[in-house]
Design a protein around this motif. Structure first.
Motif, PDB file in Angstrom:
ATOM      1  N   ALA A  13       0.856  -1.187   0.000  1.00 53.86           N
ATOM      2  CA  ALA A  13       0.000   0.000   0.000  1.00 53.86           C
ATOM      3  C   ALA A  13       0.891   1.236   0.000  1.00 53.86           C
ATOM      4  CB  ALA A  13      -0.920  -0.014   1.211  1.00 53.86           C
ATOM      5  N   GLY A  14       0.476   2.248  -0.749  1.00 56.34           N
ATOM      6  CA  GLY A  14       1.307   3.441  -0.832  1.00 56.34           C
ATOM      7  C   GLY A  14       0.622   4.555  -1.587  1.00 56.34           C
ATOM      8  N   ASN A  15       1.432   5.435  -2.162  1.00 59.26           N
ATOM      9  CA  ASN A  15       0.954   6.611  -2.869  1.00 59.26           C
ATOM     10  C   ASN A  15       1.606   6.679  -4.236  1.00 59.26           C
ATOM     11  OD1 ASN A  15      -0.368   8.093  -0.396  1.00 59.26           O
ATOM     12  ND2 ASN A  15       1.677   7.499   0.266  1.00 59.26           N
ATOM     13  N   GLY A  16       0.882   7.191  -5.223  1.00 58.54           N
ATOM     14  CA  GLY A  16       1.446   7.316  -6.557  1.00 58.54           C
ATOM     15  C   GLY A  16       0.998   8.595  -7.218  1.00 58.54           C
ATOM     16  N   VAL A  17       1.689   8.950  -8.294  1.00 63.82           N
ATOM     17  CA  VAL A  17       1.319  10.111  -9.076  1.00 63.82           C
ATOM     18  C   VAL A  17       1.728   9.864 -10.519  1.00 63.82           C
ATOM     19  CG1 VAL A  17       3.481  11.310  -8.559  1.00 63.82           C
ATOM     20  CG2 VAL A  17       1.503  12.620  -9.319  1.00 63.82           C
ATOM     21  N   THR A  18       0.865  10.238 -11.437  1.00 63.92           N
ATOM     22  CA  THR A  18       1.171  10.175 -12.861  1.00 63.92           C
ATOM     23  C   THR A  18       1.344  11.599 -13.366  1.00 63.92           C
ATOM     24  OG1 THR A  18      -0.048   8.112 -13.198  1.00 63.92           O
ATOM     25  CG2 THR A  18       0.353   9.475 -15.133  1.00 63.92           C
ATOM     26  N   PHE A  19       2.554  11.914 -13.846  1.00 62.74           N
ATOM     27  CA  PHE A  19       2.846  13.230 -14.403  1.00 62.74           C
ATOM     28  C   PHE A  19       2.627  13.195 -15.908  1.00 62.74           C
ATOM     29  CE2 PHE A  19       5.653  13.095 -10.633  1.00 62.74           C
ATOM     30  CZ  PHE A  19       5.236  14.257  -9.999  1.00 62.74           C
ATOM     31  N   VAL A  20       2.054  14.251 -16.478  1.00 62.01           N
ATOM     32  CA  VAL A  20       1.876  14.335 -17.922  1.00 62.01           C
ATOM     33  C   VAL A  20       2.256  15.735 -18.394  1.00 62.01           C
ATOM     34  CG1 VAL A  20       0.096  12.553 -18.063  1.00 62.01           C
ATOM     35  CG2 VAL A  20      -0.572  14.926 -17.661  1.00 62.01           C
ATOM     36  N   ALA A  21       2.699  15.802 -19.644  1.00 56.44           N
ATOM     37  CA  ALA A  21       3.043  17.069 -20.270  1.00 56.44           C
ATOM     38  C   ALA A  21       3.126  16.823 -21.770  1.00 56.44           C
ATOM     39  CB  ALA A  21       4.359  17.619 -19.723  1.00 56.44           C
TER      40      ALA A  21
END
Length: 431
Positions: A321-329
């Motif tokens: 279990a944890g945290n995530g982020v998807t970066f886009v540009a």
């Protein structure tokens, strides 16, 4: 067609500034203005001398790691020699156990012989003869008992010596594994530092007279359909909309996507357990977002148009279990040499639930930066928000973003200004 990235400032910062190793968890609360971040990044731009010092330091760390790895391997290999102290101790204990075993065998045989002698006494044997035979048997049995105890003790010493050698060998093998990992990490840091220095020297040789790629806030990237909670061991589909909100055509647009994750503590990187893929409408095959974090180019993206790229996020079942982020540009390049890109990275945060979890219905992930509104954008080629079609063309482009990731798994969270600096190109540098 290749596009050169000017990466020296960002890579060097990631290598030389531990504070930039940000985790996913509470770090997303930092919402400093992009202009402030850009100004700070410019002020902290390292000189070539500083980059040379960083490269030399990375080389020294790598050399030490290689030497440590060689020493660890030699220590493990030494166990194969009979001259190793622990191996010699095993051999000595075994030799003593062999002698004890021989002594016990002889003592046991003496008992057998003494009993046979008593049975062989004639009926005419005197009491003295019977007493003498009984004494011989008693002494033989006592000697057998002593020999048995001695063998047991000798065998125990063999086991003890063997265990000590095995424990030491396992520890030596673990030391080799740790040394190999340290060498791998040191090599990655050395490579990033060397490339940052080379980029800085190249930029210095070319001078600063050329026009640089510019920030284009009307080139927007918006994610839809990415859940705010993703269960480990599952795959989720979503879309990335790349939109040209300007009044001019962009000849080539490169969508950018990067996923970063940590456990709940924010200290342990999970990037190896999260994977991004994309697909076009013309193919049912999913393609992995390359190690430079770019997808194939949209050629062209007309004024006021958008293209929807199908995306898929996979999280390995082993992920905690944890945290995530998807970066886009997005970045664009025109045939006349002009170029630019999204000034900000849109970060879509999500929670990672342990495998087997049942989160139920969850909302979509929301962007962590302000989204550029462009309500009047029409789909590419006049279609209605359709998926990307055959206009995706492979460019063979290369990017230095992966070098930032090598230097720091979380360096992409440095800030909007730093990220555009990492992705910018000098006009006319593509071939």
């Amino acid at each position: 067609m290749k596009f050169r990235r000017v990466l020296a400032p960002v890579v060097a910062a990631a290598v030389t500034t531990p504070a930039l190793l940000l985790s996913v968890a509470p770090a997303f609360a930092d919402d400093k203005p992009a202009a402030q971040t850009q100004e700070k990044q410019t002020q902290e731009k390292p000189s070539i001398a500083e980059l040379e010092k960083a490269a030399a330091a990375a080389q020294a760390v790598y050399d030490d790691a290689v030497a440590d790895q060689s020493a660890a391997y030699a220590a493990l290999k030494a166990f194969d020699s009979d001259t190793h102290p622990l191996t010699a101790a095993v051999n000595t204990a075994q030799a003593a156990a062999d002698l004890a075993a021989t002594a016990k065998t002889e003592a046991d045989q003496a008992v057998v012989d003494a009993k046979a002698a008593i049975e062989a006494l004639p009926e005419t044997a005197t009491e003295d003869e019977k007493t003498a035979s009984a004494t011989v048997l008693a002494e033989a049995e006592a000697a057998s008992t002593i020999a048995t105890e001695a063998k047991t003790a000798a065998d125990a010493k063999v086991v003890e010596a063997d265990d000590a050698r095995d424990d030491a060998r396992v520890a030596a093998a673990r030391a080799v594994d740790l040394a190999q990992q340290a060498t791998k990490e040191a090599l990655a840091d050395k490579t990033a530092a060397d490339e940052a220095l080379a980029e800085a020297k190249e930029a210095a040789e070319e001078g600063e007279d050329g026009e640089e790629c510019v920030a284009e806030p009307e080139l927007t990237t918006v994610v839809t359909g990415l859940p705010s909670t993703v269960v480990a061991g599952t795959k989720v589909n979503f879309e990335l909309r790349v939109a040209n909100g300007t009044d001019r055509t962009m000849d080539k647009v490169l969508p950018f996507a990067y996923v970063h994750a940590t456990d709940r503590s924010g200290l342990n990187d999970l990037d190896d357990l999260v994977h991004l893929q994309w697909s076009s409408a013309s193919s049912s095959t999913w393609k992995t977002v390359d190690n430079e974090h770019y997808m194939d180019a949209i050629s062209p993206l007309k004024a006021g148009a958008h293209v929807d790229v199908k995306m898929r996020l996979t999280i390995d079942a082993l992920a905690p279990a944890g945290n995530g982020v998807t970066f886009v540009a997005g970045d664009y390049f025109n045939d006349n040499g002009s170029c630019g890109g999204s000034p900000d990275l849109e970060g879509y945060e999500f929670l990672i639930a342990a495998a087997g979890s049942k989160p139920g219905k969850v909302d979509d992930a929301k962007p962590s930066t302000t989204e550029s509104a462009a309500p009047d954008l029409k789909p590419q080629s006049g279609s209605s928000a359709g998926p990307v079609n055959g206009s995706l063309a492979a460019t063979g482009s290369t990017s230095g973003i992966s070098q930032v990731a090598l230097a720091s798994g979380a360096a992409l969270a440095i800030g909007a200004g730093a990220m555009f600096a990492a992705r910018r190109r000098k006009a006319g540098s593509h071939v």
